[in-house]
Design a protein around this motif. Structure first.
Motif, mmCIF file in Angstrom:
data_model
loop_
_atom_site.group_PDB
_atom_site.id
_atom_site.type_symbol
_atom_site.label_atom_id
_atom_site.label_comp_id
_atom_site.label_asym_id
_atom_site.label_seq_id
_atom_site.Cartn_x
_atom_site.Cartn_y
_atom_site.Cartn_z
ATOM 1 N N GLY A 1 0.858 -1.186 0.185
ATOM 2 C CA GLY A 1 -0.089 0.008 -0.123
ATOM 3 C C GLY A 1 0.742 1.168 -0.091
ATOM 4 N N ILE A 2 1.787 1.252 0.794
ATOM 5 C CA ILE A 2 2.826 2.522 0.926
ATOM 6 C C ILE A 2 3.546 2.705 -0.420
ATOM 7 C CG2 ILE A 2 4.950 3.419 2.121
ATOM 8 C CD1 ILE A 2 4.058 2.001 4.419
ATOM 9 N N VAL A 3 4.195 1.676 -0.944
ATOM 10 C CA VAL A 3 4.690 1.721 -2.319
ATOM 11 C C VAL A 3 3.821 1.820 -3.247
ATOM 12 C CG1 VAL A 3 6.189 0.365 -4.128
ATOM 13 C CG2 VAL A 3 6.581 -0.015 -1.487
ATOM 14 N N LYS A 4 2.852 1.590 -3.434
ATOM 15 C CA LYS A 4 1.891 1.768 -4.619
ATOM 16 C C LYS A 4 1.236 3.481 -4.321
ATOM 17 C CE LYS A 4 -2.431 0.326 -6.726
ATOM 18 N NZ LYS A 4 -3.745 -0.548 -6.712
ATOM 19 N N ALA A 5 1.204 3.965 -3.244
ATOM 20 C CA ALA A 5 0.668 5.459 -3.011
ATOM 21 C C ALA A 5 1.754 6.213 -3.432
ATOM 22 C CB ALA A 5 0.265 5.417 -1.609
ATOM 23 N N THR A 6 2.930 5.872 -2.721
ATOM 24 C CA THR A 6 4.076 6.641 -2.961
ATOM 25 C C THR A 6 4.736 6.826 -4.428
ATOM 26 O OG1 THR A 6 5.046 5.939 -1.038
ATOM 27 C CG2 THR A 6 6.672 6.771 -2.424
ATOM 28 N N SER A 7 4.519 5.648 -5.404
ATOM 29 C CA SER A 7 4.429 5.574 -6.647
ATOM 30 C C SER A 7 3.674 6.521 -7.397
ATOM 31 C CB SER A 7 4.457 4.263 -7.401
ATOM 32 O OG SER A 7 4.939 4.201 -8.683
ATOM 33 N N TYR A 8 2.368 6.414 -7.153
ATOM 34 C CA TYR A 8 1.312 7.503 -7.703
ATOM 35 C C TYR A 8 1.757 8.691 -7.547
ATOM 36 C CZ TYR A 8 -3.435 9.173 -8.511
ATOM 37 O OH TYR A 8 -4.335 9.876 -9.079
ATOM 38 N N MET A 9 2.201 8.943 -6.082
ATOM 39 C CA MET A 9 2.228 10.402 -5.669
ATOM 40 C C MET A 9 3.514 11.263 -6.468
ATOM 41 S SD MET A 9 0.789 10.856 -1.805
ATOM 42 C CE MET A 9 1.594 9.388 -1.219
ATOM 43 N N SER B 1 -3.541 2.036 -0.224
ATOM 44 C CA SER B 1 -2.905 2.946 -1.081
ATOM 45 C C SER B 1 -4.008 4.294 -1.598
ATOM 46 C CB SER B 1 -2.344 2.330 -2.405
ATOM 47 O OG SER B 1 -3.492 1.809 -3.182
ATOM 48 N N GLN B 2 -5.150 3.688 -1.761
ATOM 49 C CA GLN B 2 -6.206 4.929 -2.059
ATOM 50 C C GLN B 2 -6.145 5.807 -0.955
ATOM 51 O OE1 GLN B 2 -6.738 1.539 -2.050
ATOM 52 N NE2 GLN B 2 -7.277 0.967 -4.142
ATOM 53 N N LEU B 3 -6.474 5.511 0.292
ATOM 54 C CA LEU B 3 -6.579 6.477 1.674
ATOM 55 C C LEU B 3 -5.297 7.186 1.917
ATOM 56 C CD1 LEU B 3 -8.215 7.313 3.948
ATOM 57 C CD2 LEU B 3 -7.391 5.551 5.265
ATOM 58 N N LEU B 4 -4.099 6.617 1.564
ATOM 59 C CA LEU B 4 -3.029 7.583 1.566
ATOM 60 C C LEU B 4 -2.907 8.262 0.471
ATOM 61 C CD1 LEU B 4 -0.216 4.900 2.315
ATOM 62 C CD2 LEU B 4 -1.039 6.675 3.931
ATOM 63 N N ILE B 5 -3.085 8.254 -0.682
ATOM 64 C CA ILE B 5 -3.337 9.189 -1.900
ATOM 65 C C ILE B 5 -4.303 10.356 -1.525
ATOM 66 C CG2 ILE B 5 -3.998 9.723 -4.133
ATOM 67 C CD1 ILE B 5 -2.788 6.546 -4.557
ATOM 68 N N ASN B 6 -5.527 9.852 -1.102
ATOM 69 C CA ASN B 6 -6.256 10.919 -0.780
ATOM 70 C C ASN B 6 -6.158 11.927 0.344
ATOM 71 O OD1 ASN B 6 -9.320 11.534 -1.440
ATOM 72 N ND2 ASN B 6 -9.664 11.267 0.826
ATOM 73 N N ILE B 7 -5.322 11.227 1.346
ATOM 74 C CA ILE B 7 -5.015 12.137 2.304
ATOM 75 C C ILE B 7 -4.027 13.345 1.844
ATOM 76 C CG2 ILE B 7 -3.496 12.198 4.260
ATOM 77 C CD1 ILE B 7 -4.504 9.570 5.178
ATOM 78 N N PHE B 8 -3.033 12.847 0.888
ATOM 79 C CA PHE B 8 -2.091 13.844 0.687
ATOM 80 C C PHE B 8 -2.427 14.676 -0.727
ATOM 81 C CE2 PHE B 8 0.654 10.914 3.005
ATOM 82 C CZ PHE B 8 1.027 11.963 4.035
ATOM 83 N N ILE B 9 -3.623 14.548 -1.143
ATOM 84 C CA ILE B 9 -4.221 15.289 -2.294
ATOM 85 C C ILE B 9 -4.153 16.997 -1.936
ATOM 86 C CG2 ILE B 9 -6.309 15.967 -3.647
ATOM 87 C CD1 ILE B 9 -4.845 13.715 -4.645
ATOM 88 N N PRO B 10 -3.440 17.751 -2.833
ATOM 89 C CA PRO B 10 -3.310 19.073 -2.183
ATOM 90 C C PRO B 10 -4.869 19.741 -2.059
ATOM 91 C CG PRO B 10 -1.931 18.893 -4.304
ATOM 92 C CD PRO B 10 -2.777 17.381 -3.993
ATOM 93 N N ASN B 11 -4.704 20.714 -1.136
ATOM 94 C CA ASN B 11 -5.566 21.556 -0.712
ATOM 95 C C ASN B 11 -6.935 20.879 0.229
ATOM 96 O OD1 ASN B 11 -4.557 23.875 -1.946
ATOM 97 N ND2 ASN B 11 -5.210 23.216 -3.730
ATOM 98 N N THR B 12 -6.382 19.725 0.523
ATOM 99 C CA THR B 12 -7.554 18.923 1.420
ATOM 100 C C THR B 12 -6.970 18.996 2.877
ATOM 101 O OG1 THR B 12 -6.235 16.827 1.285
ATOM 102 C CG2 THR B 12 -8.006 17.118 -0.248
ATOM 103 N N PRO B 13 -8.133 18.798 3.663
ATOM 104 C CA PRO B 13 -7.704 19.332 5.266
ATOM 105 C C PRO B 13 -6.683 18.738 5.970
ATOM 106 C CG PRO B 13 -10.054 19.027 4.852
ATOM 107 C CD PRO B 13 -9.467 18.487 3.722
ATOM 108 N N LEU B 14 -6.105 17.142 5.356
ATOM 109 C CA LEU B 14 -5.291 16.362 6.128
ATOM 110 C C LEU B 14 -3.904 16.562 5.282
ATOM 111 C CD1 LEU B 14 -7.300 13.546 7.190
ATOM 112 C CD2 LEU B 14 -6.695 15.494 8.583
#
Length: 273
Positions: A115-123, A156-169
């Motif tokens: 999950g971490i690797v997949k999210a990191t690669s996407y971001m 991975s989906q939750l990690l990506i969603n957290i770091f999307i710019p201009n979101t609260p978290l």
């Protein structure tokens, strides 16, 4: 005669058990505070005790008197300064988890790593800045408390969603414990090391800072370049590939306790710059 021998054997056994229990407690206390601010305090206490012993041995009365005062009032200072840590330790003791060391479940750890690797690669491909710190032996509770509690299953989906710019978290660090995202938008201590490259920003300094005071593994995605970096024990590896990230996390989170040091990731190959 036999009764005296029997009593002596019981005395020896009780003393051995007593020593083993005290050793066990001291060892686990050291394991609990290892990598935390309390380690520096412990070093200071050892220095004061050494000064007291030497001043007493050489008859330095004034220095011995000052050392006695420092030790006496230092105990009260410790209770005040480390009140939050002591409170958490007592809470854990009440739950019976102070000395617990659960072995990581390989399958769950592999899912976490995926999950971490997949999210990191996407971001990284989209230059979405991210900061993810993975707790190991040293607790990260003092940093978890600065963020927003989540206690959500890692994906991975939750990690990506957290770091999307201009979101609260998105602004801050995600702290991962086991296969859970414990908290988001956490504040990590910034490193004051003069050896960190000037081109690196706040995320990298925060990743370095937490690695200097804990044994956590922290993954950083640069918002400017999309480069992936990892910190551990005050060392920074920059611009690593997705495959290398997966290999590193597997070695540190799954295989560390089962492999020799020669097979582990070589952190000395690349430094801060």
């Amino acid at each position: 005669m036999f009764s005296w021998i029997h009593i002596n054997i019981l005395d020896y056994l009780s003393e051995i058990i007593d020593i083993l229990l005290v050793t066990f407690v001291i060892y686990n206390i050291i394991m609990v505070i290892r990598g935390t601010k309390a380690v520096q305090l412990l070093k200071g206490i050892m220095v004061i005790i050494a000064i007291w012993f030497l001043s007493s041995f050489f008859g330095l009365k004034t220095l011995e008197w000052l050392s006695n005062i420092a030790i006496t009032y230092g105990l009260f200072a410790i209770i005040i300064i480390f009140q939050p840590e002591l409170r958490r330790a007592l809470e854990q003791l009440g739950r019976g988890r102070l000395f617990s060391r659960q072995a990581p479940k390989d399958e769950k750890q592999k899912q976490t790593i995926e999950g971490i690797v997949k999210a990191t690669s996407y971001m990284a491909k989209r230059r979405i800045g991210a900061l993810m710190s993975i707790e190991r032996e040293t607790g990260l509770n003092e940093y978890i408390e600065t963020g927003i509690p989540m206690n959500a299953h890692l994906s991975s989906q939750l990690l990506i969603n957290i770091f999307i710019p201009n979101t609260p978290l998105h602004d801050g660090a995600v702290i991962i414990k086991g296969n859970e995202i414990t908290a988001a938008a956490c504040y990590l201590p910034l490193s004051e090391s003069p050896f960190i490259s000037k081109e690196l920003g706040t995320r990298h300094r925060a990743a370095m800072g937490v690695s200097e005071v804990t044994d956590s593994i922290t993954v950083v995605v640069s918002e400017e370049t999309g480069g992936i970096s990892v910190t551990k024990n005050g060392e920074l590896k920059r611009d690593i590939s997705e495959d290398n990230l997966k290999e590193l996390l597997e070695q540190e989170l799954i295989y560390t306790s089962r492999t020799s040091s020669s097979l582990r990731w070589n952190w000395r190959g690349k430094h801060h710059g």
